[in-house]
Each structure stands twice: as structure tokens, then as C-alpha cells.
Design a protein around this motif. Sequence first.
Motif, short mmCIF file in Angstrom:
data_model
loop_
_atom_site.label_atom_id
_atom_site.label_comp_id
_atom_site.label_asym_id
_atom_site.label_seq_id
_atom_site.Cartn_x
_atom_site.Cartn_y
_atom_site.Cartn_z
N CYS A 35 38.80 45.26 31.76
CA CYS A 35 38.50 44.85 33.29
C CYS A 35 38.74 46.12 34.11
O CYS A 35 39.59 46.97 33.68
CB CYS A 35 39.29 43.74 33.58
N CYS A 61 40.30 39.51 32.01
CA CYS A 61 40.38 38.84 33.12
C CYS A 61 39.19 38.03 33.36
O CYS A 61 38.08 38.31 32.75
CB CYS A 61 40.36 39.76 34.21
N CYS A 115 40.49 46.49 36.46
CA CYS A 115 41.55 46.42 37.08
C CYS A 115 42.61 47.19 35.97
O CYS A 115 43.88 47.27 36.50
CB CYS A 115 41.97 45.14 37.40
N HIS A 169 41.35 38.09 38.60
CA HIS A 169 41.96 38.91 37.85
C HIS A 169 43.23 38.12 37.14
O HIS A 169 44.12 38.83 36.59
CB HIS A 169 42.43 40.23 38.28
ZN LIG Z 1 41.06 42.53 36.06
#
Ligand SMILES: [Zn+2]
Length: 449
Positions: A298, A305, A300, A288
Motif C-alpha cells: 500500500c 490495507c 502507506c 488503511h
Molecule cells: Zn495503507
Amino acid sequence: VVALPYHAAAERDLVVVAFARRGGTLGIVRMPRLAPEADSAADSSSVRGHNVALVLEDVRTHEPTSRAAVAARTGLARASLTTIVPELIAAGLLRDSSAALGSRGGRPVSPIEFDGSGFGVIAVEVTVSDIAVESVDLAGRTLRADSRAHGRPLADPESIVAVATRLIRRHLDFLANTSVHFELAVIVMPAPLIGSPPIVMASSDLGWRTVDLVGLIVAEVPELEGRALLVNDANVAVIAESRALAADLGAPATDLVYLKSLTGIGGAVISGGRLIGGANGVGFEPGHVLVRPGGRSCVCGRNGCFFAEAGPEAVLETAGLGELAASAGVAVAVSELVNRAHAGDPKALQALRNVGEILQAVIVDLRLMFDPQCVVLGGYWADVFDDFRIRDDLGLADSHTLKVAWSEIDAGRISPFVVPGRLGARAARAGAIRFAIDMLLAEPLSFGR
Ligand SMILES: [Zn+2]
């Protein structure tokens, strides 16, 4: 080698610091003094434990070997060995060897070797699709191996725990039936771990937030209470890869960056012989880090990332394998990607070259951050290493300042600088097994209890 008093007041311990000839620390070991105060029972037992571990480690490294050779290498008196060796033989950790080592002054030498066949370690590896369980003895010999698909039940650790505990029970029964004493279970997770004892911090692959995986397993298998470790897959894989690399090179691999991709992107760094953990044990999670500002979104919550741009899902989509990934799972689709690349499929090769470009940039960044001897690529990246066409000069122009500077300070580097992992998909399990065995053998007096 420089020895310094570690604790000035007690003056009981020494710190041994080994410096490389070109500067930099090779290793720091805190060890008890070999000549203890005569009246200190605690000291004398810790020195004894240290000497026993020293003998065991020496025999493991040099087996088959003679008692005289062990004494010469360890610096221990022959008299100490005449008590330590029989004790280790009685404990099932050493045995007489049938190897012929020649004779000494007309008397035949009776060699010894490492045994450990009476003690078992169970390695449990959780991947995005399967649980693999392997029982080994302390020499690392596989006694039994099983694997089951867990069906990737998202956000549901209990059903994965149920599959794992069934397999673990089967292995505990197997060890008991073959008279192998169970010592330790090591559970390998492809996710960042946090805390002490560690728990899973989060797994985007499995949709987990924090999960106390060992706690859940011990609740079902109480025999594992106090006998189960949780480790991160890349952290143990890098240990195994560094040893494999060192064996190939005949020189220590003390500074490595390991990057791997299978169903996600992970990695680990060994710097100065030590794994980088950070303050919370999550010191190197490369998946990440930002590789393209404003890039793909992403899992996250950020954009651009490394995982979003070059992770398996992005690559499979570019290679035209997105549907297969959705229906059969990422792991199946990744192995199809590898097959297609090897067969020369243009879309698969293009997808891999896109990854190669991003990898190349990430590797330059990592070289600037960690100055490793080399970068090891694991997981499926090792299988398609040639398709990335990563240049050893990292694609820098001849006039590039970095390239010029690096070419002048190449002393510590391994050639080629970027290498495929030696151990493939087995790296994490092999590393976990090695880690568990080393941990057990560091305290050989506590065996079988
Ligand atoms: Zn990420």
C-alpha cells in the motif's frame, strides 16, 4: 428529559440529557439557564443570544410559521418574540412571508419565514482532479458554482492553492457585486486533518505531507482571515447523509457508519448523534485498516490495507482500466468503470464483486465495533451498489452466532442495514455548506460584522 446542574458552584448552566426509551443517550446539550441573574450583563447577553438562536432555528425548521406558533414551540414569552422577531427581520435573517396561514380569532395571521439571502457562504471542494467552488446564501440556495481541473500537481500545494484562490476571488467579487455579504468560506479536503485549527495531515492522492491549506489560501486572500474553515470530506458528508436518511425515515439517524470510495477510500462514524473524531480528529480512517495480511503493498507502507485491496486503483486494474487511470486519471477511469458495470461488462462486474466481498467483511467488523443503525455507502460505491450484491444479513450462515444474536437485538437498526448514499458525489459539499450555515446561525447576533 433530565436536567442536572452542570456547574454546582456557579449554578448558571444546565445540562439537558435526553435518554432513548430503550436506554442510551440521545443527546447532551449544555445551555444557559433561561432566567438569568438580573444584575449580570454577561449572563443576560448570552441568554439573549441563546433565545435569538432558538427562535431562528425554530422558524428555519417550521417555516412559514406564526409568532404564536414559535412561542408555543420554544416556550418563550410572546413579549420576548415582539423584540426578537423584528430584530431578526432587521438583520435580514427573517422576513414576512406571503404564505397564508389562516386566521386566528378573526384576525389574519402574519406569517414569518427564514430569509438569509443577504449573506453568503463559499464552499471550496478539493478533489484529486478538480476544485469546485460554490457560493450559497444562508438558506442554502446556490448563487454561483464553478469548477476547474487542477491537473493533480503531485506534492505541490502551491499550484492547487493558486487555482483555488483565483476561483475564490471570483466568488468574492460576485458576492460583492450582488450585494451579498460574505460570511464564511468552508474548504473541503479528502484527507485526514489534524490539529486546531486543523491542517492537512497527509494526502496520498496529492502526494502531500502536512499542509496548512487555510494558511496558504489566507496568505493570498486576506479577506478570508478568521473566516475560513477546513473540514474533512467524509466527516461533513456523513452529516448530510444522516439528515437525508432521517428525512426519508422520519426518524433520527443517530448511529451511522459512512464508507465511501471515489479516488481513495474514506469514511466517518456518527455514534450517539456525535461524529467520532478521536483525540486528534483522525479517529476513523478506514482506508488503511488491514483486510488481508501479507496482501498487496500500500502507499502507506503497510501490506493488505483496505485501500490497497479494494481501492480504486486495484479495482480499475482488475477491470482492465489501469491504462485509462494512468492516462486520464482515476476519477475519469472510475466513471468509466461505473458505465461498464451498468452495461454488464463481465470484467467490470467481477472487479466490483471482489470489492463487494471485502466490503462485506469490513462491514461485519464495523458493526461489531460501532453497532450502527445502518451503514451508508457513498462515492462511486453508491452508483454500483446493486452490483456488489451485499447481503443484508452480511453473508453470515443461518447458524452463525453473530447472525442469531443480531436477529434478536435488531431493535435500533434501519432496514436494509446497508444502503447507498442519497446524495452521491455532492454529499461532501452539501454537508460542508450545512455545517457552515449551522455554525453561523448558532450565533445570530454577530451577523454582518
Ligand atoms: Zn495503507
